[in-house]
Design a protein around this motif. Sequence first.
Motif, PDB file in Angstrom:
ATOM      1  N   MET A 293       0.840  -1.204   0.000  1.00 45.48           N
ATOM      2  CA  MET A 293       0.000   0.000   0.000  1.00 45.48           C
ATOM      3  C   MET A 293       0.872   1.250   0.000  1.00 45.48           C
ATOM      4  SD  MET A 293      -3.017  -1.131   2.681  1.00 45.48           S
ATOM      5  CE  MET A 293      -3.630   0.565   2.834  1.00 45.48           C
ATOM      6  N   TRP A 294       1.928   1.217   0.822  1.00 45.38           N
ATOM      7  CA  TRP A 294       2.800   2.387   0.921  1.00 45.38           C
ATOM      8  C   TRP A 294       3.628   2.568  -0.352  1.00 45.38           C
ATOM      9  CZ3 TRP A 294       3.175   6.653   3.551  1.00 45.38           C
ATOM     10  CH2 TRP A 294       4.371   7.384   3.519  1.00 45.38           C
ATOM     11  N   GLU A 295       4.177   1.486  -0.868  1.00 48.23           N
ATOM     12  CA  GLU A 295       5.044   1.594  -2.047  1.00 48.23           C
ATOM     13  C   GLU A 295       4.271   1.974  -3.307  1.00 48.23           C
ATOM     14  OE1 GLU A 295       6.998  -2.151  -2.215  1.00 48.23           O
ATOM     15  OE2 GLU A 295       8.511  -1.629  -0.689  1.00 48.23           O
ATOM     16  N   THR A 296       2.997   1.657  -3.357  1.00 52.64           N
ATOM     17  CA  THR A 296       2.183   1.996  -4.530  1.00 52.64           C
ATOM     18  C   THR A 296       1.218   3.137  -4.216  1.00 52.64           C
ATOM     19  OG1 THR A 296       0.459   0.358  -3.988  1.00 52.64           O
ATOM     20  CG2 THR A 296       2.303  -0.384  -5.359  1.00 52.64           C
ATOM     21  N   ARG A 297       1.558   3.948  -3.216  1.00 59.69           N
ATOM     22  CA  ARG A 297       0.696   5.080  -2.876  1.00 59.69           C
ATOM     23  C   ARG A 297       0.630   6.063  -4.051  1.00 59.69           C
ATOM     24  NH1 ARG A 297       5.622   5.910  -0.673  1.00 59.69           N
ATOM     25  NH2 ARG A 297       6.515   8.012  -0.580  1.00 59.69           N
ATOM     26  N   PRO A 298      -0.437   6.800  -4.142  1.00 54.90           N
ATOM     27  CA  PRO A 298      -0.621   7.688  -5.302  1.00 54.90           C
ATOM     28  C   PRO A 298       0.417   8.813  -5.345  1.00 54.90           C
ATOM     29  CG  PRO A 298      -2.674   7.366  -4.087  1.00 54.90           C
ATOM     30  CD  PRO A 298      -1.577   6.830  -3.227  1.00 54.90           C
ATOM     31  N   PRO A 299       0.759   9.253  -6.543  1.00 53.83           N
ATOM     32  CA  PRO A 299       1.560  10.484  -6.663  1.00 53.83           C
ATOM     33  C   PRO A 299       0.632  11.694  -6.675  1.00 53.83           C
ATOM     34  CG  PRO A 299       1.239   9.549  -8.830  1.00 53.83           C
ATOM     35  CD  PRO A 299       0.526   8.624  -7.864  1.00 53.83           C
ATOM     36  N   ARG A 300       1.155  12.832  -6.320  1.00 60.43           N
ATOM     37  CA  ARG A 300       0.380  14.076  -6.470  1.00 60.43           C
ATOM     38  C   ARG A 300       0.454  14.534  -7.928  1.00 60.43           C
ATOM     39  NH1 ARG A 300       2.071  18.404  -4.726  1.00 60.43           N
ATOM     40  NH2 ARG A 300       4.208  17.800  -4.196  1.00 60.43           N
TER      41      ARG A 300
END
Length: 354
Positions: free
Chosen positions: A9-16
Amino acid sequence: MENNTLTQMWETRPPRIPEDQGGKAVIGGVCEGIGARFHIDPTFVRVVFVALSLAFGGGIFLYLLCWINMPRFGLTRSPWSAIITPKQQLTAAEIKDRDTGWWLLLGLFLFLPSVSVAGDLRAVLVTFILFAAGWYFLHQRQPEPPAGLLVGEPEEARTSNRPAVDTSHLTVPEGHEHPGQRPPAWDPLGAAPELWHLPEPSEPAPQQAKKRNWFWIPVTVVLTILTMVALSFISEWRVGNYGKFGSADITVSDIDHLPDLDGFIGETRLDLSELEPLDTPRTVEISNVAGNVEIILPDNVPVDVNCKVSFGDTACPDDTQNADTDGELLTLNVTQRAGSVSAFYARDNPGARE
């Protein structure tokens, strides 16, 4: 297994995706990035942040926290990561994000005192729990990020048949790789960038995921109904005794029987019309997160009522009431985050005591 899920979840968190990179961001691009990562309408994400801010007060703090931990599109370091990384290891774009990170960090610390009241801290905790649950649900629904959104994807991920997101209109900071415009396998030297949008000869073109906004309508309706049913049961636990949820009807004639009242969600009715004069000055704190607070004032006790509502209405007297009567002053400090607060005399509202 659970640790692996959290790590993913953390490694594939969304970019801004900010506006200056081609996004339709309103502030920092947080909602745009979440929408792109999980294939949902960014407007829905904005509504969620606003709702969390109005209902529980933690939406703004949560937004700033997301901002400081989400890298910009085309970067791998977030503002927070840029802060804790030696400056000489950063690119020009990351140094800019480092400066942004310091401002965000200052904003988080400035906002923190506003949630220092115990009731507010609980409300912020509810905000984080709801957000974490929503993030987990979305990740379970789509564990793999769309192709072309995150930097550093392996070649097999980029050329897979999983849904892609159109990032052709987005730009990246100078010197950084556009995750959606890397040379395909048939052009390893990057000689024909104008043809990179073509699919691999042996692979079908990735399909854009269909936005399933309709999915949220029944979910929202069901959750609303369940919440109302739950509160209707919980409210039975609060009638007659002050608790965290539901309605409370409290009548006090002796000030020693009136402690500070700290509620969470519900209706509070405090009847002080039969209160006896005080021998010593007394201050009572009354706080609630969401709902309504009604106070019936005494006729023979000097009273100061200080009402504060973040989102809602107040109808409280400004001056000291019954200042010419005997007895010491009673001070009522009433804090409500969302809802209404009113203080009045029984003679002005005969139905209030029924």
